[in-house]
Design a protein around this motif. Structure first.
Motif, PDB file in Angstrom:
ATOM      1  N   UNK A  30       0.800  -1.242  -0.158  1.00  0.00           N
ATOM      2  CA  UNK A  30       0.052  -0.074  -0.028  1.00  0.00           C
ATOM      3  C   UNK A  30       0.782   1.241  -0.136  1.00  0.00           C
ATOM      4  N   UNK A  31       1.951   1.399   0.763  1.00  0.00           N
ATOM      5  CA  UNK A  31       2.717   2.337   0.767  1.00  0.00           C
ATOM      6  C   UNK A  31       3.590   2.615  -0.384  1.00  0.00           C
ATOM      7  N   UNK A  32       3.899   1.477  -1.095  1.00  0.00           N
ATOM      8  CA  UNK A  32       4.527   1.606  -2.386  1.00  0.00           C
ATOM      9  C   UNK A  32       3.570   2.092  -3.526  1.00  0.00           C
ATOM     10  N   UNK A  33       2.452   1.619  -3.330  1.00  0.00           N
ATOM     11  CA  UNK A  33       1.403   2.276  -4.302  1.00  0.00           C
ATOM     12  C   UNK A  33       0.956   3.635  -4.250  1.00  0.00           C
ATOM     13  N   UNK A  34       0.970   4.018  -2.976  1.00  0.00           N
ATOM     14  CA  UNK A  34       0.789   5.551  -2.778  1.00  0.00           C
ATOM     15  C   UNK A  34       2.053   6.300  -3.161  1.00  0.00           C
ATOM     16  N   UNK A  35       3.041   5.859  -2.952  1.00  0.00           N
ATOM     17  CA  UNK A  35       4.318   6.446  -3.468  1.00  0.00           C
ATOM     18  C   UNK A  35       4.690   6.495  -5.214  1.00  0.00           C
ATOM     19  N   UNK A  36       4.027   5.377  -5.631  1.00  0.00           N
ATOM     20  CA  UNK A  36       4.267   5.585  -7.138  1.00  0.00           C
ATOM     21  C   UNK A  36       3.149   6.108  -7.661  1.00  0.00           C
ATOM     22  N   UNK A  37       2.077   6.423  -6.944  1.00  0.00           N
ATOM     23  CA  UNK A  37       1.002   7.206  -7.786  1.00  0.00           C
ATOM     24  C   UNK A  37       1.448   8.667  -7.635  1.00  0.00           C
ATOM     25  N   UNK A  38       2.192   9.074  -6.691  1.00  0.00           N
ATOM     26  CA  UNK A  38       2.695  10.615  -6.633  1.00  0.00           C
ATOM     27  C   UNK A  38       3.789  10.821  -7.638  1.00  0.00           C
ATOM     28  N   UNK A  39       4.362   9.992  -8.374  1.00  0.00           N
ATOM     29  CA  UNK A  39       5.167  10.338  -9.357  1.00  0.00           C
ATOM     30  C   UNK A  39       4.689  11.151 -10.465  1.00  0.00           C
ATOM     31  N   UNK A  40       3.546  10.914 -11.189  1.00  0.00           N
ATOM     32  CA  UNK A  40       3.213  11.833 -11.980  1.00  0.00           C
ATOM     33  C   UNK A  40       3.090  13.173 -11.678  1.00  0.00           C
ATOM     34  N   UNK A  41       2.467  13.425 -10.495  1.00  0.00           N
ATOM     35  CA  UNK A  41       2.329  14.531 -10.103  1.00  0.00           C
ATOM     36  C   UNK A  41       3.361  15.411  -9.956  1.00  0.00           C
ATOM     37  N   UNK A  42       4.463  14.705  -9.342  1.00  0.00           N
ATOM     38  CA  UNK A  42       5.937  15.309  -9.110  1.00  0.00           C
ATOM     39  C   UNK A  42       6.737  15.555 -10.504  1.00  0.00           C
ATOM     40  N   UNK A  43       6.337  14.879 -11.406  1.00  0.00           N
ATOM     41  CA  UNK A  43       7.079  14.987 -12.815  1.00  0.00           C
ATOM     42  C   UNK A  43       6.256  16.128 -13.716  1.00  0.00           C
ATOM     43  N   UNK A  44       5.230  16.416 -13.432  1.00  0.00           N
ATOM     44  CA  UNK A  44       4.568  17.378 -14.195  1.00  0.00           C
ATOM     45  C   UNK A  44       5.123  18.561 -14.666  1.00  0.00           C
ATOM     46  N   UNK A  45       5.638  19.325 -13.665  1.00  0.00           N
ATOM     47  CA  UNK A  45       6.513  20.527 -13.973  1.00  0.00           C
ATOM     48  C   UNK A  45       7.505  20.392 -14.819  1.00  0.00           C
ATOM     49  N   UNK A  46       8.219  19.258 -14.718  1.00  0.00           N
ATOM     50  CA  UNK A  46       9.443  19.058 -15.606  1.00  0.00           C
ATOM     51  C   UNK A  46       9.020  18.578 -16.937  1.00  0.00           C
ATOM     52  N   UNK A  47       7.979  18.104 -16.949  1.00  0.00           N
ATOM     53  CA  UNK A  47       7.231  17.622 -18.340  1.00  0.00           C
ATOM     54  C   UNK A  47       7.022  19.014 -19.041  1.00  0.00           C
ATOM     55  N   UNK A  48       6.196  19.809 -18.445  1.00  0.00           N
ATOM     56  CA  UNK A  48       5.670  20.953 -19.120  1.00  0.00           C
ATOM     57  C   UNK A  48       6.994  22.129 -19.378  1.00  0.00           C
ATOM     58  N   UNK A  49       8.005  21.968 -18.629  1.00  0.00           N
ATOM     59  CA  UNK A  49       9.093  22.818 -18.862  1.00  0.00           C
ATOM     60  C   UNK A  49       9.842  22.290 -20.122  1.00  0.00           C
ATOM     61  N   UNK A  50       9.879  21.075 -20.182  1.00  0.00           N
ATOM     62  CA  UNK A  50      10.556  20.273 -21.327  1.00  0.00           C
ATOM     63  C   UNK A  50       9.902  20.786 -22.508  1.00  0.00           C
ATOM     64  N   UNK A  51       8.511  20.559 -22.465  1.00  0.00           N
ATOM     65  CA  UNK A  51       7.533  20.823 -23.685  1.00  0.00           C
ATOM     66  C   UNK A  51       7.732  22.189 -24.297  1.00  0.00           C
ATOM     67  N   UNK A  52       7.641  23.134 -23.326  1.00  0.00           N
ATOM     68  CA  UNK A  52       7.907  24.642 -23.621  1.00  0.00           C
ATOM     69  C   UNK A  52       9.164  24.705 -24.205  1.00  0.00           C
ATOM     70  N   UNK A  53      10.262  24.400 -23.811  1.00  0.00           N
ATOM     71  CA  UNK A  53      11.697  24.483 -24.209  1.00  0.00           C
ATOM     72  C   UNK A  53      11.982  23.892 -25.651  1.00  0.00           C
ATOM     73  N   UNK A  54      11.191  22.809 -25.856  1.00  0.00           N
ATOM     74  CA  UNK A  54      11.225  22.265 -27.131  1.00  0.00           C
ATOM     75  C   UNK A  54      10.520  23.176 -28.076  1.00  0.00           C
TER      76      UNK A  54
END
Length: 98
Positions: A30-54
């Motif tokens: 359960x702890x690992x599932x909650x931790x893995x579900x947080x990854x997309x929200x953590x990487x959203x700003x990075x992906x947005x930045x990379x898209x804008x730079x591209x």
């Protein structure tokens, strides 16, 4: 010393009861599932930045191709400003010269 030994015994009995009731196998999952579900929200700003730079690099490459094709020069000036309320503003001026 005896308090430590008694405490260790109680911990061992709790661990054996927990192992029998599958707490050790479900709680970490359960702890690992909650931790893995947080990854997309953590990487959203990075992906947005990379898209804008591209997009910005593609636009600059198109501008450089036009520059080479039509033989002109350009100058980009970027100024970062903060207004009275603390809002950040970016002023971009593109000057094209023949």
């Amino acid at each position: 010393m005896t308090l430590l030994f008694v405490g260790t015994r109680q911990i061992l009995s709790l661990m054996t009861r927990a192992a029998e009731s599958y707490v050790f196998s479900t709680v970490p999952l359960i702890v690992m599932g909650v931790g893995i579900s947080i990854f997309p929200t953590a990487f959203m700003p990075l992906n947005g930045y990379r898209r804008k730079i591209k997009i910005a690099t593609e636009k600059k490459q198109n501008l450089d191709k036009l520059k080479q094709l039509y033989n002109f020069h350009y100058n980009i000036s970027i100024k970062f400003k903060t207004d009275i309320f603390g809002n950040d503003k970016v002023e971009i001026v593109l000057k094209i010269e023949r």
